[in-house]
Design a protein around this motif. Structure first.
Motif, PDB file in Angstrom:
ATOM      1  N   LEU A 162      16.502 -17.097  30.430  1.00  0.00           N
ATOM      2  CA  LEU A 162      16.068 -17.466  29.320  1.00  0.00           C
ATOM      3  C   LEU A 162      15.847 -18.582  28.814  1.00  0.00           C
ATOM      4  CD1 LEU A 162      19.108 -14.317  27.519  1.00  0.00           C
ATOM      5  CD2 LEU A 162      16.728 -14.427  27.924  1.00  0.00           C
TER       6      LEU A 162
ATOM      7  N   GLN B 209      13.413 -19.131  25.965  1.00  0.00           N
ATOM      8  CA  GLN B 209      13.102 -18.879  24.720  1.00  0.00           C
ATOM      9  C   GLN B 209      12.616 -20.317  24.503  1.00  0.00           C
ATOM     10  OE1 GLN B 209      17.603 -17.880  24.089  1.00  0.00           O
ATOM     11  NE2 GLN B 209      16.641 -15.769  24.235  1.00  0.00           N
TER      12      GLN B 209
ATOM     13  N   VAL C  52      17.677 -23.067  21.075  1.00  0.00           N
ATOM     14  CA  VAL C  52      18.169 -21.104  20.872  1.00  0.00           C
ATOM     15  C   VAL C  52      19.187 -20.753  21.375  1.00  0.00           C
ATOM     16  CG1 VAL C  52      17.106 -18.663  20.623  1.00  0.00           C
ATOM     17  CG2 VAL C  52      15.704 -20.543  19.721  1.00  0.00           C
ATOM     18  N   PHE C  53      18.816 -21.268  23.108  1.00  0.00           N
ATOM     19  CA  PHE C  53      20.285 -20.337  23.693  1.00  0.00           C
ATOM     20  C   PHE C  53      20.869 -21.175  23.548  1.00  0.00           C
ATOM     21  CE2 PHE C  53      22.291 -19.166  27.168  1.00  0.00           C
ATOM     22  CZ  PHE C  53      21.977 -18.436  27.359  1.00  0.00           C
ATOM     23  N   VAL C  54      22.599 -20.357  23.590  1.00  0.00           N
ATOM     24  CA  VAL C  54      23.827 -21.264  23.411  1.00  0.00           C
ATOM     25  C   VAL C  54      24.194 -20.809  24.325  1.00  0.00           C
ATOM     26  CG1 VAL C  54      25.462 -20.947  21.536  1.00  0.00           C
ATOM     27  CG2 VAL C  54      23.976 -19.770  21.239  1.00  0.00           C
TER      28      VAL C  54
ATOM     29  N   ASN D 168      27.701 -21.769  27.664  1.00  0.00           N
ATOM     30  CA  ASN D 168      29.293 -21.347  27.381  1.00  0.00           C
ATOM     31  C   ASN D 168      29.531 -22.176  28.031  1.00  0.00           C
ATOM     32  OD1 ASN D 168      29.972 -19.596  25.426  1.00  0.00           O
ATOM     33  ND2 ASN D 168      27.738 -18.646  25.915  1.00  0.00           N
TER      34      ASN D 168
ATOM     35  N   MET E 241      25.110  -6.211  21.895  1.00  0.00           N
ATOM     36  CA  MET E 241      24.367  -7.096  22.025  1.00  0.00           C
ATOM     37  C   MET E 241      24.845  -8.674  21.162  1.00  0.00           C
ATOM     38  SD  MET E 241      21.428  -6.273  21.679  1.00  0.00           S
ATOM     39  CE  MET E 241      20.858  -7.551  20.707  1.00  0.00           C
ATOM     40  N   ALA E 242      25.983  -8.963  21.621  1.00  0.00           N
ATOM     41  CA  ALA E 242      26.767 -10.032  21.574  1.00  0.00           C
ATOM     42  C   ALA E 242      26.489 -11.341  22.682  1.00  0.00           C
ATOM     43  CB  ALA E 242      28.349  -9.632  21.202  1.00  0.00           C
ATOM     44  N   GLY E 243      26.361 -10.203  23.583  1.00  0.00           N
ATOM     45  CA  GLY E 243      26.359 -11.678  24.792  1.00  0.00           C
ATOM     46  C   GLY E 243      25.975 -11.810  26.368  1.00  0.00           C
TER      47      GLY E 243
HETATM   48  P1  ADP Z   1      25.571  -7.059  25.526  1.00  0.00           P
HETATM   49  O1  ADP Z   1      25.496  -7.257  27.042  1.00  0.00           O
HETATM   50  O2  ADP Z   1      27.279  -7.763  24.894  1.00  0.00           O
HETATM   51  O3  ADP Z   1      25.044  -5.835  24.791  1.00  0.00           O
HETATM   52  P2  ADP Z   1      23.141  -9.238  25.728  1.00  0.00           P
HETATM   53  O4  ADP Z   1      23.525  -9.975  27.137  1.00  0.00           O
HETATM   54  O5  ADP Z   1      22.228  -8.111  26.777  1.00  0.00           O
HETATM   55  O6  ADP Z   1      24.494  -8.645  25.292  1.00  0.00           O
HETATM   56  O7  ADP Z   1      22.368 -10.035  24.770  1.00  0.00           O
HETATM   57  C1  ADP Z   1      22.002  -9.487  23.618  1.00  0.00           C
HETATM   58  C2  ADP Z   1      20.765 -10.666  23.314  1.00  0.00           C
HETATM   59  O8  ADP Z   1      21.515 -11.367  22.868  1.00  0.00           O
HETATM   60  C3  ADP Z   1      19.565 -10.813  24.408  1.00  0.00           C
HETATM   61  O9  ADP Z   1      18.188 -10.457  23.676  1.00  0.00           O
HETATM   62  C4  ADP Z   1      20.110 -12.118  24.887  1.00  0.00           C
HETATM   63  O10 ADP Z   1      18.308 -12.726  24.507  1.00  0.00           O
HETATM   64  C5  ADP Z   1      20.546 -12.506  23.566  1.00  0.00           C
HETATM   65  N1  ADP Z   1      21.716 -13.417  24.507  1.00  0.00           N
HETATM   66  C6  ADP Z   1      22.591 -13.573  24.180  1.00  0.00           C
HETATM   67  N2  ADP Z   1      23.346 -14.435  24.926  1.00  0.00           N
HETATM   68  C7  ADP Z   1      22.744 -15.792  24.438  1.00  0.00           C
HETATM   69  C8  ADP Z   1      23.125 -16.889  24.338  1.00  0.00           C
HETATM   70  N3  ADP Z   1      23.590 -17.763  25.082  1.00  0.00           N
HETATM   71  N4  ADP Z   1      22.353 -17.415  23.559  1.00  0.00           N
HETATM   72  C9  ADP Z   1      20.647 -17.411  22.827  1.00  0.00           C
HETATM   73  N5  ADP Z   1      21.297 -15.756  23.047  1.00  0.00           N
HETATM   74  C10 ADP Z   1      21.687 -14.536  23.782  1.00  0.00           C
END
Ligand code: ADP
Length: 870
Positions: free
Chosen positions: A587, A591, A595-597, A599, A618-620
């Protein structure tokens, strides 16, 4: 079909071809019959007709011979084995039926043809030699196009993991023995082979003969490796049988040993999308494709091999890191090396064609063009400090003699075929030059001759022409027939013209034509000599290919590190895993910038080695836990990693149990698959492993799910103690932190804003306390009416202050914890007291049985009473 002699010949060829589809040359066509024709109609889109239409129609299909290569490629890509039966004598010279023979048998695992092979991917043929009980097996794999040959043996599960990572094109299995490969529907061609080719008795001899040795110890194999040796021998048998060419380039057998590399099981390999994506099985979008910055196909293939077998020895990892670090520091050096490498061809695959006698003029040109680059490239490596750059500086052998010879001999724009000549440089061989001059001088003579006879005869429009059937001729229109000189001999009459020959013209024709043929023959002879000379260098060139692949990959990883601002991870022998500002390697690249955060991750004794990550869908969460696994994997191939700082204690195995949706297509119960894989993790993970679990227990009811997830987390903590990231939307699990020292809660922060939520993708300490399910539904486009109504119901449920499902679960969770912790202290039930007081030393079997019966009745009565009250 009536058995014409031709069809008898066909059947003989079919017997040789075995299970392979037979392409049978008839005149200018390749024909297919019976089932082969039906397959061809489907796969190649050919029209299905029939032979012997009247009595016994035989399905038949065919295509013009010059389309052979493209049709072969299509059949092979579709996973078929194909035998080509050619006319092996000139039809014009044949007495009776033309002799035909099967000249090649091709299969997905044995192709060496550039037009079918993917340049950046390994194309493996494997063989599987199982024990009778299928508990373990030998596994060997070869890449015919480069000569890479490796053998391993071990538990069936571990070998199957290896097969998943190899992603072979074709697998050889014994005909009458069950093999683990027959389960499921493999993505590769399965070729059954006679059992004797897997015979333990012959295996060693087969390999001794192949390698010209009298023991395999030099390759690191001993008697305990018998299964690996059988599998390797089965491959050699198959190749000798199907390949008309030499197998000399397969000159080393490497041993692949468990414990010498990081283990990655099938489910993990797939779910981390290392070489292919889950969604469409494409290389595009995988880790491999995204981080590959190699400029040669050899480098790309080597990256695939490194990812398949990451290292576990810190010293070996650091050796690679040192060289990458040097190439990161030295921008000019890296850029110049990459410029040099761009000019270097796929030596590994070219060399195997030299070994097998299939090299084309272009191949030899590619060798010389590549060698030309090496002295300069070596020069750049002088005085470097890291191990691999120093090693390559010493080892890279530019083979100057060969380079000089090939450069002098082959033209710059060398053709793929030898048939029309013109690939040997003028000046290389005086005899060839003479023939060539005569051939072209002859043509000039024809022009002069035409002038001469025009003057002699006075026929200005007379022309000297040439065609394949009649050779040279003099063409005169009918108007001038009266002027024809005596020495013209009439040869052919056409509509308005007559064609003639003269003795002088005939004589020159013979000379010119033979000069052309002589020059072609001479060129071929010289080319064969060049091929032989190159062959003598082949072993050195094969090594050179491997060295250049290594250099390319080190420079590519350095390039990636610079482009993406990676850091060099500190590799330790401890069990910590600490990342500051870690990013998901895929990503992060796909991306847009920023954009990518990023951690942090801090798994260690102090900060907990099991992190529970809660947060709404959807939180990541998945992204975060995958990123930690992928960073670890990258670190162990020696690469730099997407983080500001990293400290990674060597991991022996990575386990990822992520989502279950991808398994649906495999036709298994999702939950069963989930539990099978979880079982494997719990049974095989060690304290050095890294486990990432995503939404474990989701495939069953909530209560079951939470309980299982709870117990699994406890087991990982108490029994295994490995670094674990556990993503879950069961908030109840956050209770675990209270009871277990190594468990720490994290959640993905979410901001609520005007009844909407914003995902910040930031991992922060503490457990999440809200699901935000309705918000996510809203984001996904569920109609407003449903969202509003759901919000009302939620409010009602919460205002009644009835224990919600979640609270009930939380209670159940903590009760479960209590039971677990107090399992050996439970004493509430009266039966327990009775059992405690029993004097088992004086109990007869009969009285024991009676007692059991009594207790059972007691319990049943209590249960009946309880159900009446409820
Ligand atoms: P979850 O497992 O909590 O349901 P996901 O890991 O599938 O969530 O991430 C959901 C969306 O958020 C994805 O489309 C991903 O591209 C985006 N995303 C996840 N982590 C990040 C991040 N650290 N920075 C930017 N976008 C992120």
């Amino acid at each position: 079909m009536s058995k014409t002699p031709m069809m008898q010949q066909y059947e003989q060829a079919k017997a040789t071809a075995g299970e392979a589809i037979l392409l049978f040359r008839m005149g200018d066509f390749y024909e297919l019959f019976h089932d082969d024709a039906k397959v061809a109609a489907k796969v190649l889109g050919l029209t299905l007709t029939s032979r012997d239409k009247s009595e016994n129609p035989v399905p038949m299909a065919g295509f013009p011979h010059h389309q052979l290569d493209s049709y072969l490629a299509k059949l092979i890509r579709a996973g078929y084995r194909v035998a080509v039966c050619d006319q092996v004598e000139n039809p014009q010279q044949a007495k009776g039926l033309v002799r035909r023979e099967v000249t090649r048998i091709l299969s997905p695992g044995t192709i060496t043809d550039n037009s079918i092979l993917e340049p950046t991917q390994n194309n493996y043929l494997i063989a599987v030699a199982p024990t009778n009980d299928l508990s373990s097996f030998g596994l060997a794999w070869v890449e015919l196009s480069t000569g890479q040959f490796v053998a391993a043996q071990g538990d069936a599960a571990v070998m199957l993991d290896l097969i998943e990572r190899l992603n072979p094109a074709e697998a050889l299995v014994p005909q009458n023995q069950r093999t683990p490969l027959a389960w499921g529907s493999p993505s590769f061609a399965l070729t059954t082979r006679p059992d004797w080719t897997f015979s333990p008795a012959r295996a060693k001899d087969t390999l001794y003969k192949q390698f010209h040795v009298s023991t395999l110890e030099g390759f690191g194999f001993d008697d305990s490796d018998s299964l690996a040796i059988i599998a390797a021998a089965a491959i050699v048998h198959y190749l000798s049988e199907t390949q008309a060419a030499s197998l000399d380039h397969i000159n080393v057998l490497h041993a692949f040993r468990r414990g010498e590399c990081l283990e990655i099981d099938q489910a993990t390999w797939r779910s981390l999308e290392i070489s292919r994506t889950i969604r469409n099985q494409q290389r595009e979008g995988s880790l491999l494709a995204t981080i590959d910055r190699s400029v040669t196909a050899m480098g790309s293939r080597l990256l695939g091999q490194w990812l398949m077998a990451p290292l576990v020895q810190p010293a070996a990892i650091e050796q690679r890191q040192d060289s990458i670090a040097e190439l990161v520091r030295e921008n000019r050096l890296r850029e110049n090396l990459r410029q040099d490498l761009k000019q270097i061809h796929d030596l590994e695959r070219v060399i195997s064609r030299v070994f097998t006698g299939r090299a084309t003029p272009r191949d030899l040109k590619q060798i010389s063009a590549s060698l030309t680059r090496l002295p300069g490239l070596r020069e750049r490596l002088v005085g470097r400090t890291s191990y691999w750059l120093q090693f390559l500086q010493v080892e890279i052998d530019p083979c100057p003699d060969l380079q000089e010879l090939l450069d002098r001999a082959i033209v710059d724009d060398a053709p793929l075929q030898t048939s029309s000549g013109g690939y040997i440089r003028p000046g290389y061989d005086s005899e060839l030059d003479d023939w060539r001059e005569l051939a072209s001088g002859g043509k000039r003579w024809i022009a002069e001759y035409q002038q001469k006879i025009i003057q002699e005869s006075g026929i200005g429009s007379l022309k000297v022409g040439f065609n394949k059937v009649f050779g040279y001729y003099i063409e005169v229109t009918n108007v001038h027939q009266t002027k024809i000189p005596d020495y013209f001999i009439r040869k052919q009459t056409l509509k308005n013209v007559e064609r003639y020959i003269t003795p002088e013209l005939k004589e020159y024709e013979d000379k010119v034509l033979s000069a052309e043929q002589q020059s072609l023959d001479r060129e071929l002879l010289l080319f064969d000599q060049l091929r032989e000379t190159t062959r003598a260098y082949a072993a050195r060139l094969k090594q050179l290919g491997e060295q250049l692949a290594m250099l390319d990959l080190l420079a590519a990883l350095a390039e990636l590190a610079v482009q993406q601002k990676y850091c060099r991870p500190e590799i330790t022998t401890g069990t910590e895993l600490i990342l500051r500002d870690g990013r998901h390697p895929v990503l992060d690249i796909v991306q847009p910038l920023g954009v990518f955060v990023p951690n942090d991750t801090c798994l260690d004794a102090e900060n907990g080695w099991i992190h529970l990550i809660t947060g709404p869908n959807m939180a990541g969460k998945s992204t975060y836990i995958r990123q930690v696994a992928l960073i670890t994997l990258m670190a162990q191939i020696g690469s730099f990693v997407p983080a500001k700082q990293a400290m990674i204690g060597i991991v022996d195995r990575i386990f990822a149990r992520v989502g279950a949706s991808d398994e649906l297509s495999r036709g298994q119960s999702t939950f069963m698959v989930e539990m099978t894989e979880t079982a494997r993790i719990l049974n095989t993970a060690t304290s050095r492993s890294l486990v990432i679990l995503d939404e474990i227990g989701r495939g069953t009811s909530t209560y079951d799910g939470v309980s299982l997830a709870w117990a699994i987390a406890e087991y990982l903590h108490e029994q295994i103690g490995c670094r674990t990231l556990f993503a879950t939307h069961y908030h109840e699990l956050t209770e675990l932190e209270k009871n277990f020292r190594g468990v720490k809660n994290y959640n993905v922060s979410v901001r609520e804003w005007e009844e909407k939520i914003v995902f910040l993708h930031k991992i922060i300490p503490g457990g999440a306390d809200k699901s935000y399910g309705i918000h996510v539904a809203q984001l996904a486009g569920v109609p407003d009416w449903v969202n509003r109504r759901a919000q009302q119901i939620l409010n009602q449920l919460q205002s009644k202050q009835q224990p919600t499902d979640r609270e009930r679960m939380a209670n159940a969770g903590s009760r479960a914890a209590q039971v677990q912790l107090t399992l050996f202290e439970v004493s509430e039930h009266p039966l327990i007291d009775k059992i405690k007081r029993l004097d088992t030393g004086h109990l007869t079997p009969l009285s024991a049985l009676e007692m059991l019966h009594g207790w059972q009745q007691e319990l049943q009565q209590v249960a009946a009473k309880k159900s009446r009250v409820d």
